[in-house]
Write an enzyme that holds these catalytic residues in place. Structure first.
Site, PDB file in Angstrom:
ATOM      1  N   LYS A  22       0.841  -1.209   0.000  1.00 59.24           N
ATOM      2  CA  LYS A  22       0.000   0.000   0.000  1.00 59.24           C
ATOM      3  C   LYS A  22       0.876   1.258   0.000  1.00 59.24           C
ATOM      4  O   LYS A  22       0.627   2.197  -0.752  1.00 59.24           O
ATOM      5  CB  LYS A  22      -0.892  -0.011   1.251  1.00 59.24           C
ATOM      6  CG  LYS A  22      -1.558   1.296   1.560  1.00 59.24           C
ATOM      7  CD  LYS A  22      -2.432   1.203   2.780  1.00 59.24           C
ATOM      8  CE  LYS A  22      -1.739   1.442   4.094  1.00 59.24           C
ATOM      9  NZ  LYS A  22      -1.443   2.846   4.412  1.00 59.24           N
ATOM     10  N   ASN A  23       1.915   1.257   0.848  1.00 60.64           N
ATOM     11  CA  ASN A  23       2.719   2.474   0.998  1.00 60.64           C
ATOM     12  C   ASN A  23       3.652   2.724  -0.181  1.00 60.64           C
ATOM     13  O   ASN A  23       4.280   3.776  -0.259  1.00 60.64           O
ATOM     14  CB  ASN A  23       3.522   2.428   2.311  1.00 60.64           C
ATOM     15  CG  ASN A  23       2.599   2.611   3.515  1.00 60.64           C
ATOM     16  OD1 ASN A  23       1.424   2.964   3.359  1.00 60.64           O
ATOM     17  ND2 ASN A  23       3.127   2.352   4.697  1.00 60.64           N
ATOM     18  N   CYS A 118      -4.110  12.749  13.703  1.00 64.45           N
ATOM     19  CA  CYS A 118      -4.794  11.464  13.556  1.00 64.45           C
ATOM     20  C   CYS A 118      -4.511  10.648  14.799  1.00 64.45           C
ATOM     21  O   CYS A 118      -3.791  11.096  15.680  1.00 64.45           O
ATOM     22  CB  CYS A 118      -4.343  10.727  12.313  1.00 64.45           C
ATOM     23  SG  CYS A 118      -2.789   9.924  12.516  1.00 64.45           S
ATOM     24  N   ARG A 123       1.346  14.225  13.114  1.00 64.13           N
ATOM     25  CA  ARG A 123       1.642  14.042  11.692  1.00 64.13           C
ATOM     26  C   ARG A 123       1.771  15.364  10.926  1.00 64.13           C
ATOM     27  O   ARG A 123       0.964  15.677  10.051  1.00 64.13           O
ATOM     28  CB  ARG A 123       0.606  13.116  11.040  1.00 64.13           C
ATOM     29  CG  ARG A 123       0.535  11.787  11.769  1.00 64.13           C
ATOM     30  CD  ARG A 123      -0.210  10.743  11.025  1.00 64.13           C
ATOM     31  NE  ARG A 123       0.669   9.985  10.158  1.00 64.13           N
ATOM     32  CZ  ARG A 123       0.373   8.800   9.648  1.00 64.13           C
ATOM     33  NH1 ARG A 123      -0.772   8.243   9.902  1.00 64.13           N
ATOM     34  NH2 ARG A 123       1.213   8.167   8.875  1.00 64.13           N
ATOM     35  N   ASP A 307       5.499   0.454  11.936  1.00 68.89           N
ATOM     36  CA  ASP A 307       4.283  -0.226  11.476  1.00 68.89           C
ATOM     37  C   ASP A 307       4.220  -1.701  11.886  1.00 68.89           C
ATOM     38  O   ASP A 307       3.230  -2.376  11.593  1.00 68.89           O
ATOM     39  CB  ASP A 307       4.164  -0.117   9.945  1.00 68.89           C
ATOM     40  CG  ASP A 307       3.682   1.257   9.512  1.00 68.89           C
ATOM     41  OD1 ASP A 307       3.289   2.045  10.385  1.00 68.89           O
ATOM     42  OD2 ASP A 307       3.704   1.535   8.300  1.00 68.89           O
ATOM     43  N   ARG A 399      -8.308  -0.825   5.425  1.00 79.27           N
ATOM     44  CA  ARG A 399      -7.485   0.211   4.799  1.00 79.27           C
ATOM     45  C   ARG A 399      -6.143  -0.364   4.343  1.00 79.27           C
ATOM     46  O   ARG A 399      -5.566   0.133   3.380  1.00 79.27           O
ATOM     47  CB  ARG A 399      -7.187   1.332   5.803  1.00 79.27           C
ATOM     48  CG  ARG A 399      -8.342   2.257   6.086  1.00 79.27           C
ATOM     49  CD  ARG A 399      -7.860   3.408   6.956  1.00 79.27           C
ATOM     50  NE  ARG A 399      -6.542   3.822   6.508  1.00 79.27           N
ATOM     51  CZ  ARG A 399      -5.531   4.135   7.320  1.00 79.27           C
ATOM     52  NH1 ARG A 399      -5.681   4.122   8.613  1.00 79.27           N
ATOM     53  NH2 ARG A 399      -4.358   4.491   6.821  1.00 79.27           N
TER      54      ARG A 399
HETATM   55  C1  UD1 Z   1       5.685   7.150   8.940  1.00 76.39           C
HETATM   56  C2  UD1 Z   1       6.770   6.125   9.073  1.00 76.39           C
HETATM   57  C3  UD1 Z   1       6.476   5.028   8.081  1.00 76.39           C
HETATM   58  C4  UD1 Z   1       5.063   4.478   8.342  1.00 76.39           C
HETATM   59  C5  UD1 Z   1       4.013   5.579   8.413  1.00 76.39           C
HETATM   60  C6  UD1 Z   1       2.663   5.081   8.922  1.00 76.39           C
HETATM   61  C7  UD1 Z   1       9.165   6.410   9.423  1.00 76.39           C
HETATM   62  C8  UD1 Z   1      10.356   7.239   9.188  1.00 76.39           C
HETATM   63  N1  UD1 Z   1       8.046   6.779   8.819  1.00 76.39           N
HETATM   64  O1  UD1 Z   1       5.679   7.607   7.596  1.00 76.39           O
HETATM   65  O2  UD1 Z   1       7.424   3.991   8.248  1.00 76.39           O
HETATM   66  O3  UD1 Z   1       4.706   3.594   7.326  1.00 76.39           O
HETATM   67  O4  UD1 Z   1       4.439   6.577   9.299  1.00 76.39           O
HETATM   68  O5  UD1 Z   1       2.783   4.598  10.202  1.00 76.39           O
HETATM   69  O6  UD1 Z   1       9.222   5.412  10.106  1.00 76.39           O
HETATM   70  N2  UD1 Z   1       7.748  14.863  10.462  1.00 76.39           N
HETATM   71  C9  UD1 Z   1       7.855  16.205  10.694  1.00 76.39           C
HETATM   72  N3  UD1 Z   1       7.510  17.076   9.683  1.00 76.39           N
HETATM   73  C10 UD1 Z   1       7.082  16.647   8.461  1.00 76.39           C
HETATM   74  C11 UD1 Z   1       6.988  15.258   8.232  1.00 76.39           C
HETATM   75  C12 UD1 Z   1       7.320  14.390   9.265  1.00 76.39           C
HETATM   76  O7  UD1 Z   1       8.233  16.633  11.785  1.00 76.39           O
HETATM   77  O8  UD1 Z   1       6.797  17.471   7.585  1.00 76.39           O
HETATM   78  C13 UD1 Z   1       8.098  13.899  11.545  1.00 76.39           C
HETATM   79  C14 UD1 Z   1       6.860  13.146  12.048  1.00 76.39           C
HETATM   80  O9  UD1 Z   1       6.217  13.822  13.093  1.00 76.39           O
HETATM   81  C15 UD1 Z   1       7.425  11.822  12.485  1.00 76.39           C
HETATM   82  C16 UD1 Z   1       8.631  11.606  11.558  1.00 76.39           C
HETATM   83  O10 UD1 Z   1       8.922  12.883  11.000  1.00 76.39           O
HETATM   84  O11 UD1 Z   1       7.905  11.880  13.802  1.00 76.39           O
HETATM   85  C17 UD1 Z   1       8.373  10.612  10.432  1.00 76.39           C
HETATM   86  O12 UD1 Z   1       7.266  11.069   9.671  1.00 76.39           O
HETATM   87  P1  UD1 Z   1       7.020  10.586   8.160  1.00 76.39           P
HETATM   88  O13 UD1 Z   1       8.040   9.582   7.770  1.00 76.39           O
HETATM   89  O14 UD1 Z   1       6.852  11.773   7.310  1.00 76.39           O
HETATM   90  O15 UD1 Z   1       5.600   9.934   8.279  1.00 76.39           O
HETATM   91  P2  UD1 Z   1       4.984   8.982   7.233  1.00 76.39           P
HETATM   92  O16 UD1 Z   1       5.465   9.308   5.884  1.00 76.39           O
HETATM   93  O17 UD1 Z   1       3.530   8.956   7.533  1.00 76.39           O
END
Ligand code: UD1
Length: 421
Positions: A22-23, A118, A123, A307, A399
């Site tokens: 999915k990701n 969420c 996020r 995850d 999902r």
């Molecule tokens: C993250 C996980 C991914 C997982 C997904 C759903 C990591 C590095 N990423 O991806 O493995 O599949 O959640 O659970 O393990 N952040 C900021 N500012 C931003 C974007 C991110 O501060 O603009 C911080 C977030 O708060 C978080 C970290 O960076 O602590 C990782 O976030 P990110 O990798 O962007 O989240 P996802 O892509 O959703």
């Protein structure tokens, strides 16, 4: 709302075909916005998040031909009629933010609802916005929407991520492929889903090197063409079924290309817990006769993934000894603990650390799924618990896990979906 009913105590034996990731599929689908030619995709999982992304792309004007039972999509963004991703679409699926980079890159503007918080944490998307600004976009926030503009096109630049962000790396990578000049992403995410996206973009004519390392270099090109691309297997689904084999002291064959390479630290951790793992190119066989405690810290790839944190916690709740689990990615990702405790697990949470003291058995109970991965942690608990477990709110599972009850039933689980009344 549908529910799942499980009768615990059946060891799982058999073969589980691992679906497409999915990701990986979601960002690759968003990449169709970068070209007016057709992007044909295979191995797309049949999931509600995929249908949410299709609805968003259709709302933007993309011509979508989907056969999700055959796991195929043909996407053609020849006429993009609208550059707004509405709150209604984005709130259903946070990965909708992935259309931001492609829309600004090809159409010079985008209006995407801010995703908001969420269940598992705040996020934020600040790094996506800073990255686009570094490529020359002007960004304003209006009425809960991100408004990004680059009327004369994006210009290559250096983007340094202070923390590893998977979606942020994907968004800026897609924006940079059509920018004028060279872009360098420093401290880029290493996740296999990023490599899959970069490979698809390169097949579309992009010039990306260094994907899979901390520094990705992108030479911008004026246009991209269509291509045909098969999505990589879902490493989180594979890890989850591996844990199901361990939890039930069964033996499962997980079918999917290069699963060992997709889950390096995960299989090392599972071996420590007591799994016997036999890896071949396109399948992994996994069994376990005893479970040992193990300390785990979630980290960006290639570390142990956030995850798979909830699911391994369930397995460790039946292990011999005490385990410490540290969650370093999300601030609110222990919501499954309260439900596992109701089933007899002995777990205490101290901030971002959980202490799991192994118990000899879990008992079935009615429980509530709180997020996608937490939902499967409850399925794992139900597979081994004494008696009946009813899991409510399983729309979370739909999902991200394709055909859960079919895959588990085929391996001997006693699981049934109870339709909403
Ligand atoms: C993250 C996980 C991914 C997982 C997904 C759903 C990591 C590095 N990423 O991806 O493995 O599949 O959640 O659970 O393990 N952040 C900021 N500012 C931003 C974007 C991110 O501060 O603009 C911080 C977030 O708060 C978080 C970290 O960076 O602590 C990782 O976030 P990110 O990798 O962007 O989240 P996802 O892509 O959703």
């Amino acid at each position: 709302m549908d529910r799942l009913r499980l009768q615990g105590g059946h060891a799982l034996h058999g073969t589980v075909p691992i679906s497409g990731a999915k990701n990986a599929a979601l960002p690759v689908m968003a990449a169709c916005l970068l070209t007016d030619k057709t992007l044909s995709l295979e191995n797309i999982p049949n999931l509600t998040d995929i249908r949410a992304m299709l609805a968003l792309l259709e709302a933007l004007g993309v011509d979508c031909h989907a056969d999700l039972t055959a796991h195929r999509l043909h996407l053609s963004a020849r006429f993009v009629k609208n550059v707004t991703a509405s709150y209604d679409l984005v709130r259903k699926m946070r990965a909708s933010i992935l259309v931001l980079g492609p829309l600004v890159a090809r159409h010079g503007k985008a209006r995407v609802s801010l995703p908001g918080g969420c269940a598992i944490g705040v996020r934020p998307v600040d790094l996506h916005l800073k990255g686009l600004e570094a490529l020359g976009a002007s960004i304003t926030l209006e009425d809960g929407y991100i408004c990004a503009e680059a009327p004369k096109g994006l210009i290559g630049g250096t983007v340094t991520f202070p923390v590893v962000t998977v979606t942020g790396t994907e968004n800026i990578l897609m924006a940079a492929v059509l920018a004028r000049g060279t872009t360098i992403l420093v401290n880029a995410a290493l996740e296999p889903e990023i490599v899959d996206l970069a490979e698809c973009l390169n097949a579309m004519g992009a010039k990306i090197t260094g994907h899979g390392t901390f520094t990705i270099t992108i030479e911008g090109v004026p246009v991209l063409k269509g291509t045909h691309h098969a999505i990589i297997p879902d490493r989180i689904e594979a890890g989850t079924y591996a844990l199901a084999a361990m939890m039930t002291h069964g033996n499962l064959i997980l079918k999917g290309r290069h699963l060992g390479q997709l889950l390096p630290s995960v299989f090392a951790t599972f071996s420590q817990i007591g799994a016997h793992i036999d890896q071949k190119e396109d399948q992994v066989t996994l069994s376990s006769s005893m479970l040992r405690a193990c300390d785990i810290t979630t980290e960006p790839f290639p570390g142990y993934p956030t995850d798979l944190q909830a699911q391994v916690m369930t397995v460790l709740s039946l292990a011999q000894g005490s385990s410490i689990i540290r969650e370093t990615i999300w601030e609110n990702r222990f919501m499954h603990v309260a439900e596992l405790t109701r089933m007899g697990a002995d777990i205490s949470v101290h901030g971002l650390t959980a202490v799991v003291r192994g118990v000899s058995e879990l008992q079935g109970a009615p429980v509530m799924a709180t997020d996608l991965r937490a939902s499967f942690s409850l399925v794992l608990a139900g597979l081994m618990a004494k008696g009946e477990t009813i899991i409510n709110r399983i729309y979370h599972l739909d999902r991200g896990y394709e055909a859960v009850q079919d895959k588990l039933t085929a391996c001997g689980a006693c699981i049934e979906r109870i339709p909403a009344e």
